[in-house]
Write a protein that holds these residues in place. Structure first.
Motif, PDB file in Angstrom:
ATOM      1  N   ALA A 206      20.760  70.146  29.095  1.00  0.00           N
ATOM      2  CA  ALA A 206      20.534  68.899  28.362  1.00  0.00           C
ATOM      3  C   ALA A 206      19.047  68.680  28.109  1.00  0.00           C
ATOM      4  O   ALA A 206      18.635  68.320  27.005  1.00  0.00           O
ATOM      5  CB  ALA A 206      21.131  67.722  29.133  1.00  0.00           C
ATOM      6  N   ASN A 210      17.804  68.825  24.108  1.00  0.00           N
ATOM      7  CA  ASN A 210      17.419  67.599  23.413  1.00  0.00           C
ATOM      8  C   ASN A 210      16.797  66.666  24.442  1.00  0.00           C
ATOM      9  O   ASN A 210      17.466  65.836  25.043  1.00  0.00           O
ATOM     10  CB  ASN A 210      18.675  66.968  22.783  1.00  0.00           C
ATOM     11  CG  ASN A 210      18.330  65.812  21.871  1.00  0.00           C
ATOM     12  OD1 ASN A 210      17.244  65.239  21.963  1.00  0.00           O
ATOM     13  ND2 ASN A 210      19.244  65.464  20.999  1.00  0.00           N
ATOM     14  N   ALA A 213      17.264  62.835  24.090  1.00  0.00           N
ATOM     15  CA  ALA A 213      18.593  62.359  24.466  1.00  0.00           C
ATOM     16  C   ALA A 213      18.721  62.343  25.979  1.00  0.00           C
ATOM     17  O   ALA A 213      19.283  61.410  26.551  1.00  0.00           O
ATOM     18  CB  ALA A 213      19.659  63.247  23.849  1.00  0.00           C
ATOM     19  N   ALA A 214      18.182  63.382  26.626  1.00  0.00           N
ATOM     20  CA  ALA A 214      18.287  63.461  28.075  1.00  0.00           C
ATOM     21  C   ALA A 214      17.527  62.305  28.721  1.00  0.00           C
ATOM     22  O   ALA A 214      18.015  61.648  29.634  1.00  0.00           O
ATOM     23  CB  ALA A 214      17.730  64.798  28.567  1.00  0.00           C
ATOM     24  N   ASP A 216      16.730  59.409  27.335  1.00  0.00           N
ATOM     25  CA  ASP A 216      17.423  58.152  27.042  1.00  0.00           C
ATOM     26  C   ASP A 216      18.635  57.959  27.931  1.00  0.00           C
ATOM     27  O   ASP A 216      19.054  56.836  28.181  1.00  0.00           O
ATOM     28  CB  ASP A 216      17.885  58.119  25.567  1.00  0.00           C
ATOM     29  CG  ASP A 216      16.729  57.813  24.639  1.00  0.00           C
ATOM     30  OD1 ASP A 216      15.614  57.606  25.152  1.00  0.00           O
ATOM     31  OD2 ASP A 216      16.937  57.788  23.414  1.00  0.00           O
ATOM     32  N   ALA A 217      19.252  59.073  28.334  1.00  0.00           N
ATOM     33  CA  ALA A 217      20.452  58.956  29.156  1.00  0.00           C
ATOM     34  C   ALA A 217      20.086  58.783  30.627  1.00  0.00           C
ATOM     35  O   ALA A 217      20.950  58.777  31.484  1.00  0.00           O
ATOM     36  CB  ALA A 217      21.335  60.187  28.975  1.00  0.00           C
ATOM     37  N   ILE A 219      18.235  60.792  32.578  1.00  0.00           N
ATOM     38  CA  ILE A 219      17.988  61.989  33.371  1.00  0.00           C
ATOM     39  C   ILE A 219      16.504  62.029  33.712  1.00  0.00           C
ATOM     40  O   ILE A 219      15.656  61.810  32.841  1.00  0.00           O
ATOM     41  CB  ILE A 219      18.400  63.258  32.596  1.00  0.00           C
ATOM     42  CG1 ILE A 219      19.912  63.251  32.395  1.00  0.00           C
ATOM     43  CG2 ILE A 219      17.963  64.514  33.334  1.00  0.00           C
ATOM     44  CD1 ILE A 219      20.417  64.364  31.513  1.00  0.00           C
TER      45      ILE A 219
END
Lengths: 334, 507
Positions: A206, A210, A213-214, A216-217, A219
């Motif tokens: 991940a 990206n 995205a990682a 934002d999630a 991580i």
């Protein structure tokens, strides 16, 4: 929403989806086809190639670069690179032998070598994450600095183990398979399992794929990278320790450009240099292909410089073929 | 699932989310100036405004990406702070990004739960639970995708569904869609709308950001308009119309949306005979004359962009002949095309049209470095002169020649693409989706510019998926379907119905 709405569009796609998936699998494992080709080629060219002893030897020879390539795979999937592994390996090698000569026991020397590798990896990762510099630059600095440490420690000369019973520790075989090869294969299996079954492993993809995205999630990207750099340094040290047992000597120049061979093995296997995609099966394929080509050429008494030319050619050919194949099949699909 | 059900008990008239006096200042710009906004459970609330009006900033404040400098966010009656995107997601506020935030190499299930994967005490993934939960989330949206499938193999519409499935997985009560239909076909858009209505039925509040008026009127219950970071007002969709919204957005009446070139057409500039490109289009006959605007209309995938790329020399031509100014030529390379005066403003402005990290000035002169240099040295003053000239002519809003184009709005970026070609006085300009993702005000400026250029004797081909645009700017229209040109319209024959019939006719 009516379930039929979305499914209606899916029906005609089904058949071609399976075909596409199949093509995908073939394209994503091209390295094993290449390895098979190399094995067939050298089997017909040399009668000594396809013997149990020689193949076991190939595996052992490949295992050293292979250990570096395991750590490299983790870091590359993460979207980074580590150019310092060759030097780290050399430092671990020198410490494993030098500390014993200074009166420490083999266990202490090995542990110190491993801890040093892990620490240098951690340092690489921490500098990359905290400074925001590209890992290429940071670990290039690491490469020079650590190699300097090796010279400092060995004072420029090869260290030789005083007590040669140390080199017998590694004389463990399972059939024809050496301990080094067993450690390598075991770590391939272990880390592939980590990559595909643990949170840390999947998150590596991940992050490399990206990073926004990682992040934002939620991580923790930085910590994640530091862990992988640490593992990479540790694996380089494992390689150094195993080499010390096998050789009994530590050359200050040991492992020069091994970081490049490790990267070549990873990329040859099909792991994406930009990160986010790859596996240790691929790296295993890449490592074995390199080892087979090198061994086969030596059996054919090819001079060393020709060997380098062929290896360079193999790398470009394998990746070029991969590109052409991918392009052709994608074009045919539309 | 976390705090399931709390939002179901909300009375409908009580807002699920209330923003009060939100202000956000970036260095040099007040992006949001005391904006207040409320959102009711179960409504679709459209957010409109020109690019740079502050929509995205407002949504990023909501989603925890930016922190407001002043103002309050009240969520379910409680004042909250959104320090991170994770915090926003945990409280049920989910942003569906315009450029989807997915990892193509991970599976559908892994993407839905990114950052919240179920693990046991040792950090080992509980894959079965992950896949089961993901399947359930997808199923509740009516999708039966295999949760193990790699996201990279999915179409854009399906990727979007994967993002939307996060709303189910995290039990979202506020979902923000940022330009969700930008890359969807009409059918896919209808499916998306069905999904949005479905969310609405479950009392989820939806914020819908779009430039497309027809969509806004189709899907929304209320509309809030922003301009220059300030709130212009909130209206009920049923009581509003396009004119009112346009006035609110640009602060004045638009004289007319479209300007059509009215000059005389001159000699033929480009003619294609039986042009073909394997797998893209075939048997294309086309001619365009100086002073003419030729519209090329068709659905996505009809082969229009591919045709433009083939003429410009990016794609290989496999059959047919090309005539330039009456003489037959071999298919050009992009360099040769530029030197002949054949220019392409591509569909994906950010990827193909501009070097985003470079300044506006450097983008303008990039294809013409030979003309802006002497003995390998760049003539900076000359470059700056040209930059200033086009900044004036095209009314480009930029802080100066050195500002990176990445920091500009879509409309201003497109103007730089145009300036890049116009500064060498081309003969034919191919514009592929010239106003995609551009706000209303800049849109009409670009339309006026197209007409003006044609009247000055330039041949223009406008490729567009927006029917009003094609109808509004073209002197003549060709429709394309399934890789072939299938009809031609001009004058009074150019009607919406005729175009629809032409592109949907069986081939």
């Amino acid at each position: 929403m009516n379930p039929a709405d979305t499914n209606a569009g899916a029906q005609p796609e089904h058949h071609s989806a399976y075909r596409a998936a199949l093509i995908d699998i073939v394209l994503r494992n091209q390295i094993w086809g290449f390895l098979l080709l190399a094995v067939i080629l050298f089997s017909t060219a040399s009668p000594f190639f396809l013997t149990v002893n020689n193949l076991a030897n190939v595996l052992t020879q490949g295992a050293f670069i292979g250990l570096l390539a395991i750590g490299m795979t983790l870091v590359i999937i993460n979207g980074e690179i580590d150019l310092s592994v060759g030097a780290t390996m050399a430092l671990a090698l020198a410490l494993a032998i030098g500390l014993q000569n200074s009166g420490f026991g083999p266990g202490t020397a090995i542990l110190a070598a491993l801890a040093t590798g892990a620490f240098l990896g951690f340092l690489n990762g921490a500098v990359v994450v905290l400074s925001g510099m590209h890992s290429f630059v940071v670990t290039l600095g690491g490469l020079l600095g650590i190699r300097g440490l090796v010279f400092l420690y060995t004072e420029g000369d090869a260290l030789m183990i005083a007590d040669f019973t140390y080199t017998e520790l590694v004389e463990i075989y399972l059939g024809p398979i050496s301990l080094t090869a067993m450690v390598f294969l075991g770590l391939i299996v272990l880390f592939q399992w980590v990559l595909s079954n643990t949170r840390h492993g999947r998150e590596a993809f991940a992050v490399g794929d990206n990073i926004e995205a990682a992040r934002d999630a939620g991580i923790r990207v930085g910590r994640h990278k530091i862990i992988n750099f640490t593992l990479c340094g540790l694996l380089a040290a494992v390689c150094g320790v195993l080499l010390s047992m096998r050789m009994g000597t530590a050359e200050p120049q040991a492992g020069r450009i091994w970081e490049l061979w490790a990267i070549i093995a990873v990329v040859l296997g099909g792991t994406r240099l930009q990160g986010g995609y790859g596996s240790l099966w691929k790296t295993l394929g890449g490592v074995l292909t390199l080892a087979v080509v090198q061994n086969g050429l030596r059996l054919l008494n090819t001079p060393n410089y020709v060997e380098l030319i062929v290896m360079g050619g193999v790398l470009i050919l394998a990746l070029g073929l991969d590109r052409i194949l991918t392009y052709k099949i994608r074009a045919g699909r539309t | 699932m976390r705090d399931a059900g709390t939002h179901y008990t909300q009375p409908l008239d009580k807002p699920v989310l209330k923003l009060d006096g939100i202000t956000k200042v970036f260095p040099g710009v007040k992006a949001l100036d005391a904006v207040s906004f409320d959102l009711r459970a179960g409504e679709v609330h459209a957010l409109m405004g020109e690019n740079g009006a502050g929509k995205s900033t407002l949504m990023k404040v909501l989603a925890g990406i930016h922190q407001p400098d002043a103002g309050r966010i009240v969520h379910n009656g409680v004042e909250v702070r959104m320090p991170t995107p994770l915090a926003a997601r945990a409280s049920g506020i989910l942003l569906i990004h315009q450029e989807l935030s997915l990892s193509p190499e991970l599976s559908i299930a892994e993407n839905i739960y990114l950052g919240a994967w179920p693990t046991n005490a040792l950090g080992i993934l509980r894959k079965r639970k992950l896949n089961r939960d993901a399947a359930a989330a997808l199923h509740s949206l009516g999708c039966d995708y295999n949760p193990r499938a790699r996201v990279g193999t999915l179409s854009i519409a399906r990727k979007q569904m994967v993002e939307i499935a996060r709303t189910q997985a995290f039990n979202a009560n506020v979902v923000i869609f940022d330009e969700p239909t930008a890359s969807l076909t009409d059918t896919e858009r209808d499916q998306l709308f069905a999904t949005i209505r479905d969310l609405q039925k479950r009392n989820v509040a939806v914020i819908y950001i779009s430039h497309k008026m027809d969509e806004i009127f189709q899907i929304s219950d209320r509309i809030t308009v922003l301009r220059d970071g300030k709130l212009q007002g909130t209206v009920d969709t049923a009581d509003s119309d396009i004119d009112q919204l346009t006035r609110m957005m640009i602060g004045r009446d638009l004289d007319s949306y479209f300007t059509r070139a009215t000059g005389q057409t001159g000699p033929e500039v480009l003619r294609l005979e039986g042009l073909g490109c394997e797998g893209c289009f075939k048997d294309v006959d086309l001619s365009v004359a100086a002073g003419e605007v030729l519209g090329l209309y068709g659905l996505i995938g009809a082969g229009r962009s591919e045709l433009a790329e083939a003429v410009f020399g990016i794609r290989k031509v496999s059959a047919g002949r090309i005539f330039w100014m009456g003489r037959e030529i071999t298919p050009p390379s992009p360099r040769k095309a530029i030197d002949m005066g054949l220019c392409l403003a591509p569909e994906s402005r950010k990827e193909q049209g501009l070097v985003l990290g470079m300044s506006g000035r450097d983008n303008i002169t990039l294809p013409h470095l030979r003309d802006f240099s002497r003995l390998l040295m760049m003539r900076r003053t000359h470059e700056t002169e040209v930059f200033e000239r086009y900044r004036g002519i095209l009314k480009i809003k930029t802080s100066g020649p050195d500002q990176r184009v990445a920091d500009l709005s879509g409309g201003n970026q497109q103007k730089f693409v145009l300036a890049k070609w116009l500064c060498k006085t081309p003969r034919l300009l191919i514009l592929d989706e010239p106003t995609r993702g551009i706000d209303v005000g800049s849109k009409s400026a670009i339309h006026a510019l197209i007409a003006e250029l044609a009247e000055q004797g330039l041949a223009v081909i406008v490729i567009s998926s927006e029917m009003p645009e094609v109808l509004g700017v073209s002197n003549r229209i060709l429709t394309m379907s399934d890789g072939r040109i299938n009809a031609e319209f001009s004058g009074a024959g150019m009607t919406e119905q005729a175009l629809i019939d032409a592109v949907s006719a069986p081939t």
